[in-house]
Design a protein around this motif. Structure first.
Motif, PDB file in Angstrom:
ATOM      1  N   ASN A  59      17.578  19.744  24.711  1.00 26.58           N
ATOM      2  CA  ASN A  59      16.967  20.202  25.967  1.00 26.58           C
ATOM      3  C   ASN A  59      16.382  21.608  25.800  1.00 26.58           C
ATOM      4  OD1 ASN A  59      16.672  19.617  28.948  1.00 26.58           O
ATOM      5  ND2 ASN A  59      17.659  21.629  28.993  1.00 26.58           N
TER       6      ASN A  59
ATOM      7  N   GLN B 227      12.381  22.765  26.074  1.00 29.85           N
ATOM      8  CA  GLN B 227      11.961  23.897  26.904  1.00 29.85           C
ATOM      9  C   GLN B 227      11.165  24.906  26.065  1.00 29.85           C
ATOM     10  OE1 GLN B 227      15.166  26.436  28.220  1.00 29.85           O
ATOM     11  NE2 GLN B 227      14.061  27.014  30.077  1.00 29.85           N
ATOM     12  N   ASP B 228      11.644  25.166  24.874  1.00 34.65           N
ATOM     13  CA  ASP B 228      11.018  26.168  24.009  1.00 34.65           C
ATOM     14  C   ASP B 228       9.623  25.739  23.555  1.00 34.65           C
ATOM     15  OD1 ASP B 228      10.666  28.401  22.454  1.00 34.65           O
ATOM     16  OD2 ASP B 228      12.059  27.802  20.879  1.00 34.65           O
TER      17      ASP B 228
ATOM     18  N   TYR C 273       7.498  24.018  24.950  1.00 30.66           N
ATOM     19  CA  TYR C 273       6.497  24.050  26.027  1.00 30.66           C
ATOM     20  C   TYR C 273       6.361  25.444  26.647  1.00 30.66           C
ATOM     21  CZ  TYR C 273       6.081  19.002  25.700  1.00 30.66           C
ATOM     22  OH  TYR C 273       5.829  17.732  25.233  1.00 30.66           O
ATOM     23  N   HIS C 274       7.087  26.422  26.081  1.00 29.01           N
ATOM     24  CA  HIS C 274       6.974  27.795  26.563  1.00 29.01           C
ATOM     25  C   HIS C 274       6.712  28.744  25.384  1.00 29.01           C
ATOM     26  CE1 HIS C 274       8.772  25.869  30.120  1.00 29.01           C
ATOM     27  NE2 HIS C 274       8.271  26.888  30.818  1.00 29.01           N
TER      28      HIS C 274
ATOM     29  N   SER D  43       8.269  24.659  34.139  1.00 36.34           N
ATOM     30  CA  SER D  43       9.726  24.527  34.066  1.00 36.34           C
ATOM     31  C   SER D  43      10.213  23.596  35.159  1.00 36.34           C
ATOM     32  CB  SER D  43      10.408  25.899  34.231  1.00 36.34           C
ATOM     33  OG  SER D  43      10.023  26.764  33.199  1.00 36.34           O
TER      34      SER D  43
ATOM     35  N   ASN E 104      15.706  23.571  34.745  1.00 38.98           N
ATOM     36  CA  ASN E 104      15.304  23.617  33.330  1.00 38.98           C
ATOM     37  C   ASN E 104      15.860  22.437  32.549  1.00 38.98           C
ATOM     38  OD1 ASN E 104      13.685  25.979  33.330  1.00 38.98           O
ATOM     39  ND2 ASN E 104      15.555  27.223  33.409  1.00 38.98           N
TER      40      ASN E 104
ATOM     41  N   TYR F  79      15.140  18.736  31.000  1.00 36.74           N
ATOM     42  CA  TYR F  79      14.064  17.841  30.576  1.00 36.74           C
ATOM     43  C   TYR F  79      14.613  16.452  30.244  1.00 36.74           C
ATOM     44  CZ  TYR F  79      11.221  22.065  30.066  1.00 36.74           C
ATOM     45  OH  TYR F  79      10.536  23.229  30.316  1.00 36.74           O
TER      46      TYR F  79
ATOM     47  N   THR G 223       9.051  14.664  26.758  1.00 32.84           N
ATOM     48  CA  THR G 223      10.330  14.731  26.035  1.00 32.84           C
ATOM     49  C   THR G 223      10.272  13.952  24.718  1.00 32.84           C
ATOM     50  OG1 THR G 223      11.122  12.832  27.303  1.00 32.84           O
ATOM     51  CG2 THR G 223      11.772  15.007  28.092  1.00 32.84           C
TER      52      THR G 223
END
Length: 493
Positions: free
Chosen positions: A114, A118-119, A121-122, A151, A155, A157, A331
């Motif tokens: 997860n 997050q990383d 996509y940021h 996000s 947070n 996914y 994902t």
């Protein structure tokens, strides 16, 4: 050739059971003694004659028929024919100690995945730090640019993850695959337990078995935990592609058992970036969608314009924070089978912990040295496409023909990014009733666990789906490839 040993000391329907010392047998020790946590079950089964057992087996089939437990196969020959899901009455039993290890391991793994999603996509820090090659992520067909900088609530996914594991001949569990798009099969876990209770209820009185029946309530609580803020109880729905989908039974089962609507794309619409459900009382705002539709089909305005399964404009509502989609779009970039090989490093990077569960060594065909090794050692390997599921496209080298290997080599040469390979693992054997032989034989088995991640919430279904390769010697356990399943018991102590 394996030194198969026949043990005449077994009785009843187990009489003449053969042990294959080349593999770990989960029921018997190498010396042929029954393992302690199986002793009561085996004692019960050895009181059955073959005729008794056939009768029980038919009762279990009736239970599945009455529950409507079916699946569809889309092979060239079957063409979507609905079938009763094959079920074996002899349960798989996991000790409390083993389960504690597995549960901690899959939670650790899915929390790290997860953070990885997050990383990427940021900040993409793990790519900048050289832990995972950027080209591996950006070349994934599942990497979704529409998720960049966005996000989701909490947070989270990969709200629902299916982790496929096997028990190797060394007695250790190994992760084979991570499934973080739309993992299926959980309804069979609950249906298997129901069939077992109806057929062999007395066994449940003799064992302390953890329940699986709370999964729908845990799933609904997780969905509500990631709902947008609302003054009312969040409206949650299950979105299905329709009755012709291979997992339609499961979609209907989960909606029914959570007490929420089962909808198709045509039942929903978007107005001013909010999603509504058509009802006889007028439009009703929807807060959370557990979608069982792949990314390309979820929104024709954002992805495949020809899709008639999705909801036009739903991605816009999602990015405005007005509705939550489970799992988040994009994902799939994390369950690419080439990314799998980096999961141990991903765990260390984000959690600063050693991985609890083992990975299987993986050769990535896009790397020159791995590519050459795979072509030269294909008979010793399992070769998989990185983006398929359901066992499709897999070649087990030792069971393949020369023509099949040559054909696959051509496919790999044409698209090296698409393939990985792994050593052929010794999946454990489990006693399984073979109807054609009218007796028990050892068959290879794996385990899919189900992990839920919500806002400040983690849950692992106590057991999971044990899948059995019903064909003698086969290592492919998927139902779409002729596999069956067993009830999986986790002992409380």
């Amino acid at each position: 050739m394996s030194d198969v040993r026949n043990y005449e000391m077994y009785k009843g329907v187990f009489q003449g059971y053969n042990l294959n010392p080349a593999y770990l047998d989960e029921v018997f020790s190498p010396a042929g003694e029954v393992l302690p946590h199986y002793s009561l079950v085996l004692d019960q089964f050895q009181h059955f004659t073959a005729e008794d057992f056939k009768e029980l087996n038919e009762l279990a089939k009736v239970s599945f028929f009455n529950q409507g437990v079916t699946f569809a196969v889309y092979s060239d020959k079957a063409r979507g024919v609905e079938r009763i899901f094959p079920f074996d009455l002899f349960p798989r039993i996991i000790s409390a100690q083993d389960w504690n290890h597995l549960e901690r391991g899959v939670i650790q793994r899915n929390m790290a995945i997860n953070l990885f999603i997050q990383d990427i996509y940021h900040k993409k820090q793990i790519l900048r730090d050289g832990i995972v090659p950027p080209e591996l992520i950006f070349s994934s067909s599942h990497y979704t640019k529409a998720m960049l900088g966005f996000s989701p609530i909490g947070n989270i996914y990969n709200h629902i993850s299916g982790t496929d594991l096997i028990k190797h001949s060394d007695g250790e569990y190994y992760v084979l695959e991570d499934n973080v798009r739309c993992p299926s099969g959980v309804s069979y876990v609950l249906s298997n337990r129901e069939a077992m209770k109806k057929t062999l209820f007395n066994l449940f009185r003799k064992h302390n078995i953890l329940s699986v029946q709370d999964y729908p309530q845990q799933l609904l609580a997780m969905m509500q935990s990631v709902a947008p803020e609302t003054d009312n109880e969040p409206t949650c729905v299950v979105l299905t592609p329709g009755v012709y989908n291979s997992a339609y039974y499961e979609h209907a089962f989960l909606a029914l058992n959570m007490g929420i609507p089962l909808v198709e794309g045509r039942d929903l619409f978007v107005d001013r970036n909010y999603v509504y459900m058509k009802t006889i009382y007028g439009p009703q705002k929807v807060d959370v969608i557990y979608r069982r539709i792949d990314d390309p089909f979820i929104d024709p305005l954002a992805f495949n314009p020809n899709s008639v399964l999705g909801i036009p404009g739903v991605l816009g509502a999602y990015r405005e924070g007005n509705v939550t989609l489970l799992n988040a779009p994009g994902t799939g970039a994390a369950d690419d089978k080439a990314v799998y090989s980096y999961v141990p490093d991903i765990i260390k990077y984000y959690l600063a912990e050693e991985p609890i569960l083992n990975n299987v060594h993986t050769y990535r065909c896009e790397l020159e040295s791995d590519y050459n090794y795979v072509l030269e050692h294909m008979e010793e390997l399992v070769v998989k496409p990185v983006d398929e599921s359901g066992g499709y496209g897999i070649l087990v080298g030792s069971c393949s023909t020369r023509e099949q290997r040559e054909e696959l080599k051509k496919a790999i040469k044409a698209n090296r990014r698409k393939y990985i390979a792994q050593p052929i693992m010794s999946l454990s054997l489990h006693s399984t009733f073979i109807e054609d032989e009218n007796k028990f034989e050892g068959r290879h088995i794996d385990l899919r666990t189900y992990t839920l991640l919500g806002k400040d919430k983690q849950f692992v279904l106590k057991g999971g789906l044990s899948r059995v390769a019903l064909t003698k010697g086969s290592l492919v356990v998927n139902s779409s490839q002729g596999g069956g399943s067993k009830d999986t018991w986790v002992l409380s102590k």
